[in-house]
Design a protein around this motif. Structure first.
Motif, PDB file in Angstrom:
ATOM      1  N   SER A 174      -1.915 -18.202 -17.605  1.00  0.00           N
ATOM      2  CA  SER A 174      -2.320 -19.084 -16.513  1.00  0.00           C
ATOM      3  C   SER A 174      -2.543 -20.496 -17.051  1.00  0.00           C
ATOM      4  O   SER A 174      -3.048 -20.689 -18.164  1.00  0.00           O
ATOM      5  CB  SER A 174      -3.621 -18.571 -15.875  1.00  0.00           C
ATOM      6  OG  SER A 174      -4.159 -19.544 -14.997  1.00  0.00           O
ATOM      7  N   LEU A 175      -2.185 -21.487 -16.251  1.00  0.00           N
ATOM      8  CA  LEU A 175      -2.388 -22.883 -16.617  1.00  0.00           C
ATOM      9  C   LEU A 175      -3.553 -23.514 -15.859  1.00  0.00           C
ATOM     10  O   LEU A 175      -3.857 -24.686 -16.067  1.00  0.00           O
ATOM     11  CB  LEU A 175      -1.122 -23.689 -16.338  1.00  0.00           C
ATOM     12  CG  LEU A 175       0.168 -23.211 -17.008  1.00  0.00           C
ATOM     13  CD1 LEU A 175       1.328 -24.100 -16.580  1.00  0.00           C
ATOM     14  CD2 LEU A 175       0.034 -23.180 -18.518  1.00  0.00           C
ATOM     15  N   GLU A 176      -4.187 -22.744 -15.010  1.00  0.00           N
ATOM     16  CA  GLU A 176      -5.218 -23.278 -14.114  1.00  0.00           C
ATOM     17  C   GLU A 176      -6.340 -23.961 -14.887  1.00  0.00           C
ATOM     18  O   GLU A 176      -6.991 -23.366 -15.741  1.00  0.00           O
ATOM     19  CB  GLU A 176      -5.780 -22.159 -13.233  1.00  0.00           C
ATOM     20  CG  GLU A 176      -6.710 -22.643 -12.128  1.00  0.00           C
ATOM     21  CD  GLU A 176      -5.996 -23.500 -11.075  1.00  0.00           C
ATOM     22  OE1 GLU A 176      -6.637 -24.424 -10.533  1.00  0.00           O
ATOM     23  OE2 GLU A 176      -4.801 -23.232 -10.808  1.00  0.00           O
ATOM     24  N   ASN A 177      -6.529 -25.251 -14.602  1.00  0.00           N
ATOM     25  CA  ASN A 177      -7.615 -26.068 -15.150  1.00  0.00           C
ATOM     26  C   ASN A 177      -7.588 -26.145 -16.674  1.00  0.00           C
ATOM     27  O   ASN A 177      -8.623 -26.345 -17.311  1.00  0.00           O
ATOM     28  CB  ASN A 177      -8.973 -25.554 -14.681  1.00  0.00           C
ATOM     29  CG  ASN A 177     -10.050 -26.616 -14.782  1.00  0.00           C
ATOM     30  OD1 ASN A 177      -9.794 -27.799 -14.534  1.00  0.00           O
ATOM     31  ND2 ASN A 177     -11.250 -26.222 -15.169  1.00  0.00           N
ATOM     32  N   LYS A 178      -6.407 -26.003 -17.279  1.00  0.00           N
ATOM     33  CA  LYS A 178      -6.278 -26.092 -18.727  1.00  0.00           C
ATOM     34  C   LYS A 178      -5.535 -27.369 -19.109  1.00  0.00           C
ATOM     35  O   LYS A 178      -4.942 -28.045 -18.267  1.00  0.00           O
ATOM     36  CB  LYS A 178      -5.538 -24.867 -19.278  1.00  0.00           C
ATOM     37  CG  LYS A 178      -6.281 -23.554 -19.054  1.00  0.00           C
ATOM     38  CD  LYS A 178      -5.470 -22.360 -19.534  1.00  0.00           C
ATOM     39  CE  LYS A 178      -6.208 -21.050 -19.239  1.00  0.00           C
ATOM     40  NZ  LYS A 178      -5.400 -19.853 -19.619  1.00  0.00           N
ATOM     41  N   PRO A 225      -2.711 -27.446 -14.008  1.00  0.00           N
ATOM     42  CA  PRO A 225      -3.430 -27.885 -15.207  1.00  0.00           C
ATOM     43  C   PRO A 225      -4.397 -29.015 -14.892  1.00  0.00           C
ATOM     44  O   PRO A 225      -4.173 -29.817 -13.976  1.00  0.00           O
ATOM     45  CB  PRO A 225      -2.316 -28.367 -16.146  1.00  0.00           C
ATOM     46  CG  PRO A 225      -1.042 -27.853 -15.555  1.00  0.00           C
ATOM     47  CD  PRO A 225      -1.271 -27.712 -14.095  1.00  0.00           C
ATOM     48  N   ALA A 226      -5.476 -29.093 -15.669  1.00  0.00           N
ATOM     49  CA  ALA A 226      -6.408 -30.201 -15.515  1.00  0.00           C
ATOM     50  C   ALA A 226      -5.783 -31.502 -16.021  1.00  0.00           C
ATOM     51  O   ALA A 226      -6.088 -32.581 -15.507  1.00  0.00           O
ATOM     52  CB  ALA A 226      -7.688 -29.906 -16.284  1.00  0.00           C
ATOM     53  N   PRO A 234       2.836 -35.697 -12.361  1.00  0.00           N
ATOM     54  CA  PRO A 234       1.656 -36.232 -11.678  1.00  0.00           C
ATOM     55  C   PRO A 234       1.136 -37.503 -12.330  1.00  0.00           C
ATOM     56  O   PRO A 234       1.370 -37.726 -13.529  1.00  0.00           O
ATOM     57  CB  PRO A 234       0.626 -35.087 -11.794  1.00  0.00           C
ATOM     58  CG  PRO A 234       1.152 -34.141 -12.798  1.00  0.00           C
ATOM     59  CD  PRO A 234       2.598 -34.381 -12.948  1.00  0.00           C
ATOM     60  N   PRO A 235       0.442 -38.340 -11.546  1.00  0.00           N
ATOM     61  CA  PRO A 235      -0.191 -39.526 -12.125  1.00  0.00           C
ATOM     62  C   PRO A 235      -1.140 -39.116 -13.244  1.00  0.00           C
ATOM     63  O   PRO A 235      -1.678 -38.017 -13.255  1.00  0.00           O
ATOM     64  CB  PRO A 235      -0.959 -40.133 -10.935  1.00  0.00           C
ATOM     65  CG  PRO A 235      -0.280 -39.596  -9.733  1.00  0.00           C
ATOM     66  CD  PRO A 235       0.207 -38.224 -10.091  1.00  0.00           C
TER      67      PRO A 235
END
Length: 241
Positions: free
Chosen positions: A148-152, A180-181, A203-204
């Motif tokens: 998972s890449l969530e918030n990493k 990702p974060a 993303p920016p």
């Protein structure tokens, strides 16, 4: 007058944040260092024929880029117990995933892993599939192994940033694994047209860490002067699809 100035500053900052947030480009070779020696060797036809040396130079360049990148990451203080007491030390605050594009990305991946040995690992294939008799091609992604890449913190690594299509296709494939974060792209050599494409699709606040930047691509989409095919130089010639 003071209130008007404050209001104007707030409006200006809001306008900037909405319209001018772009990729942060860190072009490392512009400040001469030992990195320039490694870049020269991976470019040099008389040196790059030594595959072991070529792979090692990719690894060393990745280590330098990783170190420079580490200065921009988020840290939190943690207490470490020594034989004689305790010491507060700033440690990385967020989990990290290193995702490399096969196959040229493997030695580059190892270099990053040398410094971020706590990181999780992801691997993805992306290759040029030629669609006609000319030099037109599309990027095919056929293999993905990732957590998972969530918030990493996502490190997306590939030595060559030519047209930019591989990075874009890979990032699109990774989106299903979470948001990702922060995103950091790492490459050895890139071309300006490819960098421009990344700015449109990532993303920016994405960071690009790149050792060297060349101006152009040839008709086949290869970087000029570049260094040739990094995958072939690292592991040998391949059969074409």
């Amino acid at each position: 007058m003071q209130i008007q100035n404050v209001g104007f500053i707030l409006i200006l900052r809001t306008f900037e944040s909405l319209n001018f947030v772009k990729m942060h480009i860190h072009h490392i070779e512009t400040r001469p260092s030992i990195l320039n020696h490694f870049i020269a060797q991976v470019r040099d036809c008389s040196v790059q024929t030594d595959r072991m040396r070529f792979r090692r130079n990719l690894e060393r360049i990745a280590e330098i880029l990783g170190y420079e990148m580490s200065k921009y990451l988020e840290y939190r203080e943690q207490t470490v117990t020594t034989p004689l007491g305790e010491k507060k030390v700033p440690m990385l605050a967020r989990d990290m995933v290193i995702c490399s594009i096969l196959r040229a990305g493997l030695p580059f991946h190892n270099g990053l892993l040398n410094y971020f040995d706590h990181a999780e690992n992801a691997f993805i294939s992306a290759y040029r599939h030629h669609t006609g008799t000319k030099d037109e091609f599309e990027i095919l992604v056929e293999y993905l192994s990732a957590p998972s890449l969530e918030n990493k913190t996502l490190l997306l690594a590939d030595p060559m940033l030519a047209t930019g299509q591989s990075f874009v296709s890979v990032y699109e494939s990774l989106k299903k694994l979470g948001t990702p974060a922060e995103v950091h792209i790492l490459a050895v050599i890139g071309a300006r047209p490819g960098i421009a494409l990344l700015e449109k699709h990532f993303p920016p606040e994405t960071h690009l860490w790149i050792a060297a930047i060349d101006d152009t691509l040839n008709d086949k989409g290869y970087i000029v002067p570049g260094l040739g095919d990094a995958g072939d130089l690292a592991y040998g010639n391949k059969l074409q699809h």
